[in-house]
Structures are given as structure tokens and as C-alpha cells.
Design a protein around this motif. Sequence first.
Motif, PDB file in Angstrom:
ATOM      1  N   GLY A 161      39.095  41.264  50.612  1.00 34.64           N
ATOM      2  CA  GLY A 161      39.735  42.067  49.572  1.00 34.64           C
ATOM      3  C   GLY A 161      39.443  43.546  49.742  1.00 34.64           C
ATOM      4  O   GLY A 161      39.044  44.016  50.820  1.00 34.64           O
ATOM      5  N   PHE A 162      39.586  44.258  48.670  1.00 40.15           N
ATOM      6  CA  PHE A 162      39.569  45.731  48.642  1.00 40.15           C
ATOM      7  C   PHE A 162      38.407  46.216  47.789  1.00 40.15           C
ATOM      8  O   PHE A 162      38.284  45.728  46.646  1.00 40.15           O
ATOM      9  CB  PHE A 162      40.889  46.205  48.033  1.00 40.15           C
ATOM     10  CG  PHE A 162      40.977  47.659  47.717  1.00 40.15           C
ATOM     11  CD1 PHE A 162      41.494  48.554  48.648  1.00 40.15           C
ATOM     12  CD2 PHE A 162      40.554  48.163  46.485  1.00 40.15           C
ATOM     13  CE1 PHE A 162      41.594  49.905  48.341  1.00 40.15           C
ATOM     14  CE2 PHE A 162      40.654  49.512  46.184  1.00 40.15           C
ATOM     15  CZ  PHE A 162      41.175  50.378  47.110  1.00 40.15           C
TER      16      PHE A 162
ATOM     17  N   GLN B  32      36.617  46.078  51.022  1.00 40.19           N
ATOM     18  CA  GLN B  32      35.563  45.258  51.640  1.00 40.19           C
ATOM     19  C   GLN B  32      35.805  45.153  53.147  1.00 40.19           C
ATOM     20  O   GLN B  32      36.745  45.727  53.672  1.00 40.19           O
ATOM     21  CB  GLN B  32      35.597  43.848  51.028  1.00 40.19           C
ATOM     22  CG  GLN B  32      35.466  43.802  49.525  1.00 40.19           C
ATOM     23  CD  GLN B  32      36.038  42.527  48.938  1.00 40.19           C
ATOM     24  OE1 GLN B  32      36.436  41.611  49.652  1.00 40.19           O
ATOM     25  NE2 GLN B  32      36.105  42.479  47.619  1.00 40.19           N
TER      26      GLN B  32
ATOM     27  N   LEU C 218      41.348  36.663  49.485  1.00 38.88           N
ATOM     28  CA  LEU C 218      40.609  37.066  48.283  1.00 38.88           C
ATOM     29  C   LEU C 218      41.230  38.342  47.728  1.00 38.88           C
ATOM     30  O   LEU C 218      41.239  39.385  48.416  1.00 38.88           O
ATOM     31  CB  LEU C 218      39.140  37.299  48.674  1.00 38.88           C
ATOM     32  CG  LEU C 218      38.216  37.927  47.639  1.00 38.88           C
ATOM     33  CD1 LEU C 218      38.035  37.023  46.437  1.00 38.88           C
ATOM     34  CD2 LEU C 218      36.855  38.215  48.267  1.00 38.88           C
ATOM     35  N   SER C 219      41.764  38.260  46.528  1.00 38.38           N
ATOM     36  CA  SER C 219      42.299  39.419  45.815  1.00 38.38           C
ATOM     37  C   SER C 219      43.351  40.162  46.651  1.00 38.38           C
ATOM     38  O   SER C 219      44.431  39.615  46.862  1.00 38.38           O
ATOM     39  CB  SER C 219      41.148  40.323  45.376  1.00 38.38           C
ATOM     40  OG  SER C 219      41.608  41.118  44.330  1.00 38.38           O
ATOM     41  N   MET C 220      43.061  41.355  47.204  1.00 42.54           N
ATOM     42  CA  MET C 220      44.068  41.985  48.072  1.00 42.54           C
ATOM     43  C   MET C 220      44.402  41.058  49.241  1.00 42.54           C
ATOM     44  O   MET C 220      45.554  41.016  49.693  1.00 42.54           O
ATOM     45  CB  MET C 220      43.572  43.342  48.600  1.00 42.54           C
ATOM     46  CG  MET C 220      44.568  44.020  49.518  1.00 42.54           C
ATOM     47  SD  MET C 220      44.021  45.625  50.141  1.00 42.54           S
ATOM     48  CE  MET C 220      42.867  45.129  51.426  1.00 42.54           C
TER      49      MET C 220
ATOM     50  N   TYR D  22      47.160  38.980  48.195  1.00 35.40           N
ATOM     51  CA  TYR D  22      48.474  39.648  48.263  1.00 35.40           C
ATOM     52  C   TYR D  22      49.017  39.562  49.696  1.00 35.40           C
ATOM     53  O   TYR D  22      50.213  39.371  49.927  1.00 35.40           O
ATOM     54  CB  TYR D  22      48.383  41.143  47.904  1.00 35.40           C
ATOM     55  CG  TYR D  22      47.711  41.505  46.599  1.00 35.40           C
ATOM     56  CD1 TYR D  22      47.631  40.610  45.535  1.00 35.40           C
ATOM     57  CD2 TYR D  22      47.158  42.792  46.415  1.00 35.40           C
ATOM     58  CE1 TYR D  22      47.015  40.981  44.345  1.00 35.40           C
ATOM     59  CE2 TYR D  22      46.556  43.158  45.236  1.00 35.40           C
ATOM     60  CZ  TYR D  22      46.466  42.248  44.204  1.00 35.40           C
ATOM     61  OH  TYR D  22      45.858  42.624  43.039  1.00 35.40           O
TER      62      TYR D  22
ATOM     63  N   ARG E 270      46.509  53.472  41.228  1.00 32.90           N
ATOM     64  CA  ARG E 270      46.281  53.319  42.676  1.00 32.90           C
ATOM     65  C   ARG E 270      46.212  54.686  43.355  1.00 32.90           C
ATOM     66  O   ARG E 270      45.400  54.925  44.226  1.00 32.90           O
ATOM     67  CB  ARG E 270      47.431  52.538  43.322  1.00 32.90           C
ATOM     68  CG  ARG E 270      47.618  51.129  42.866  1.00 32.90           C
ATOM     69  CD  ARG E 270      46.575  50.206  43.404  1.00 32.90           C
ATOM     70  NE  ARG E 270      46.923  48.831  43.097  1.00 32.90           N
ATOM     71  CZ  ARG E 270      46.048  47.836  43.051  1.00 32.90           C
ATOM     72  NH1 ARG E 270      44.772  48.057  43.294  1.00 32.90           N
ATOM     73  NH2 ARG E 270      46.431  46.621  42.769  1.00 32.90           N
TER      74      ARG E 270
ATOM     75  N   MET F 246      33.318  50.395  40.992  1.00 34.46           N
ATOM     76  CA  MET F 246      33.903  49.051  41.119  1.00 34.46           C
ATOM     77  C   MET F 246      32.889  47.932  40.918  1.00 34.46           C
ATOM     78  O   MET F 246      33.256  46.821  40.532  1.00 34.46           O
ATOM     79  CB  MET F 246      34.562  48.890  42.497  1.00 34.46           C
ATOM     80  CG  MET F 246      35.938  49.521  42.555  1.00 34.46           C
ATOM     81  SD  MET F 246      36.890  48.937  43.961  1.00 34.46           S
ATOM     82  CE  MET F 246      37.451  47.320  43.414  1.00 34.46           C
TER      83      MET F 246
ATOM     84  N   MET G  33      49.015  48.538  48.179  1.00 31.82           N
ATOM     85  CA  MET G  33      49.020  47.539  47.089  1.00 31.82           C
ATOM     86  C   MET G  33      50.029  47.929  46.018  1.00 31.82           C
ATOM     87  O   MET G  33      50.695  47.064  45.437  1.00 31.82           O
ATOM     88  CB  MET G  33      47.620  47.386  46.490  1.00 31.82           C
ATOM     89  CG  MET G  33      46.664  46.613  47.377  1.00 31.82           C
ATOM     90  SD  MET G  33      45.147  46.114  46.513  1.00 31.82           S
ATOM     91  CE  MET G  33      44.215  47.640  46.555  1.00 31.82           C
TER      92      MET G  33
ATOM     93  N   LEU H 260      38.925  41.486  36.573  1.00 33.83           N
ATOM     94  CA  LEU H 260      40.062  42.128  37.252  1.00 33.83           C
ATOM     95  C   LEU H 260      41.292  41.232  37.266  1.00 33.83           C
ATOM     96  O   LEU H 260      42.421  41.709  37.271  1.00 33.83           O
ATOM     97  CB  LEU H 260      39.680  42.477  38.700  1.00 33.83           C
ATOM     98  CG  LEU H 260      38.689  43.620  38.876  1.00 33.83           C
ATOM     99  CD1 LEU H 260      38.274  43.742  40.334  1.00 33.83           C
ATOM    100  CD2 LEU H 260      39.288  44.927  38.395  1.00 33.83           C
ATOM    101  N   MET H 261      41.062  39.919  37.334  1.00 35.00           N
ATOM    102  CA  MET H 261      42.174  38.960  37.400  1.00 35.00           C
ATOM    103  C   MET H 261      41.985  37.922  36.302  1.00 35.00           C
ATOM    104  O   MET H 261      41.432  36.844  36.547  1.00 35.00           O
ATOM    105  CB  MET H 261      42.196  38.252  38.763  1.00 35.00           C
ATOM    106  CG  MET H 261      42.284  39.169  39.949  1.00 35.00           C
ATOM    107  SD  MET H 261      43.932  39.886  40.134  1.00 35.00           S
ATOM    108  CE  MET H 261      43.582  41.072  41.440  1.00 35.00           C
TER     109      MET H 261
ATOM    110  N   HIS I 129      34.583  38.319  40.145  1.00 35.23           N
ATOM    111  CA  HIS I 129      35.725  38.480  41.044  1.00 35.23           C
ATOM    112  C   HIS I 129      35.429  37.986  42.462  1.00 35.23           C
ATOM    113  O   HIS I 129      36.337  37.831  43.261  1.00 35.23           O
ATOM    114  CB  HIS I 129      36.066  39.980  41.050  1.00 35.23           C
ATOM    115  CG  HIS I 129      37.328  40.346  41.730  1.00 35.23           C
ATOM    116  ND1 HIS I 129      38.552  39.834  41.377  1.00 35.23           N
ATOM    117  CD2 HIS I 129      37.582  41.202  42.765  1.00 35.23           C
ATOM    118  CE1 HIS I 129      39.497  40.360  42.146  1.00 35.23           C
ATOM    119  NE2 HIS I 129      38.925  41.189  42.997  1.00 35.23           N
TER     120      HIS I 129
HETATM  121  C1  MLT Z   1      40.508  43.408  45.425  1.00 29.05           C
HETATM  122  O1  MLT Z   1      39.425  42.891  45.118  1.00 29.05           O
HETATM  123  O2  MLT Z   1      41.013  43.223  46.533  1.00 29.05           O
HETATM  124  C2  MLT Z   1      41.168  44.341  44.447  1.00 29.05           C
HETATM  125  O3  MLT Z   1      40.508  44.285  43.223  1.00 29.05           O
HETATM  126  C3  MLT Z   1      42.625  44.022  44.281  1.00 29.05           C
HETATM  127  C4  MLT Z   1      43.330  44.995  43.399  1.00 29.05           C
HETATM  128  O4  MLT Z   1      42.810  46.092  43.161  1.00 29.05           O
HETATM  129  O5  MLT Z   1      44.440  44.675  42.939  1.00 29.05           O
END
Ligand code: MLT
Length: 249
Positions: free
Chosen positions: A10-11, A13, A75-77, A80, A114, A133, A172, A199-200, A225
Amino acid sequence: MSITLLLIHGFPQDHRIWDLNTDALGRYAKVLAPDLRGFGRHASRDTAVTMEAFAADLHALLHREGAERVVLCGLSMGGYIAMAFIERWPGSVDGLVLCNTRSTEDTAEGKIAREATAKDALEKGMGVIARGMLPKVLGAQTRRTRPELAARVESMMAEQDPGAVAAAARGMAMRPDRTGVLRTFRKPALVITGEEDALMPLPTSKAMVDALPNGSLHVLPKVGHLGNLESPQLFNQLVAGLLQQLQPG
Ligand code: MLT
């Protein structure tokens, strides 16, 4: 034909987010845990990297590795990106794990945020982003009881290249709603989230499971998260179960 499990971080990371998963899951599949473009040991030259572009990088990696049966775990990003991948190459994915993510696009305010993140990364540096974060990515219980893990996660985020972070934040913001893509994905899928993921929130995971024809929802207790890191045993069990289902014996 053996299975390749592609772990997509994810982001903001890098591959180290999977440190507590790669060995355990390596008993069931060949595991790839790459750094996305610009992250980890790389540096970025892009101003924006879309989820489609990350997915294309990963598709090329799987091709180079000769992967035949593929499970994507994002994971997360990373989720996506996995959804962008199955939209473009639906036939090349045998199973899907979506962790702490969502299939919807950013709201108008989210897109503005963003750009603010991108600007902060470039102007203030990653230390500021990582500090801000940390409370959002780890659950309250983890932060209270595991300061060494929190310190590791914070320093991993702080070490990322600001240019890569800005480019991914902008990418994103550009992603579309991919709930419809999930409706067409008939292979087995797990949606994993954390009880304390701020976050989610849970409805985002429920919406994905509702869309997936062959999906199941798993909520990890007392984690935020980063369930794969905060509750590695449970997480590994779930993913191993999917890998065994796809390749019994
Ligand atoms: C992530 O963990 O990758 C981010 O929280 C995703 C996001 O910011 O939408």
C-alpha cells in the motif's frame, strides 16, 4: 502448475510491509513481493502514476517470472492496483485477496486531499507524512501494545521517496469506481479488513463482498489498516486457505 502469489503493498510503503507473511505463505505458493515503481529501493521520475500503470508494471513482472496461475493480494492502494489489473487482464488471475481497501473512487474532497498530500511530501518531506499517517494505519490496540512495530512502520513510511509518494497520491485520485469490475470476477476472492481500520470503514469492505460473485468477508479483531502485519497469523491462515482451495494437496 504452481501458483504465484503477488503481494502488492500500500501507500506509502514498500515490500517490507509483507515481512511477516512471505515465509508463511511461501509454503503454499511462489511469493512475489515487489516494490512498486518509485518505492523502496527505487526513486521516482513520474509526476503521477496511475493504478493502471502500476498494474502494467506488475503484469510485466509476472510475465518475466513465467507465472501461470496467479493470485493477487493487494493491500489498500495495492487493492486499487489489483482491481485495475483484473479489469485489464481478467483471464490471468485465479484468485484475489483485497485487504483494507475500497472499490469506489475518491470523493471530490478526497481528490483535493491527495494533491495536498503530494505537496506536503515534496515540500515538507516524508517524516511529516509518516508521523501523520501512523495513527491512521495502526489500530489503537497495536499502537498501545507494540511500540516497536509502530516505530518500524513509521520509519518505513518516512524512508519512501517523496516524488514517488506524490506521484502515487495523484494516481490514486485519478482512479475510477471499480465496483462493476468486481461483479464480473467469478474466481474465489477474500475481502479482509480490520475491526479498527479507520481509513477503510467496514461498509467499504461489505460493498466489495456484495459485488463479488464468489467473495467472502473476514474482519480481523483488534487491528487497524495493516491486518497482515498487526495480526499475521490470522491473515496468513486466511490467505493460505485460499491458496489450498486453488491447489489442493
Ligand atoms: C494505503 O494504505 O494504501 C492508503 O491508505 C490508500 C489510500 O490512501 O486510499
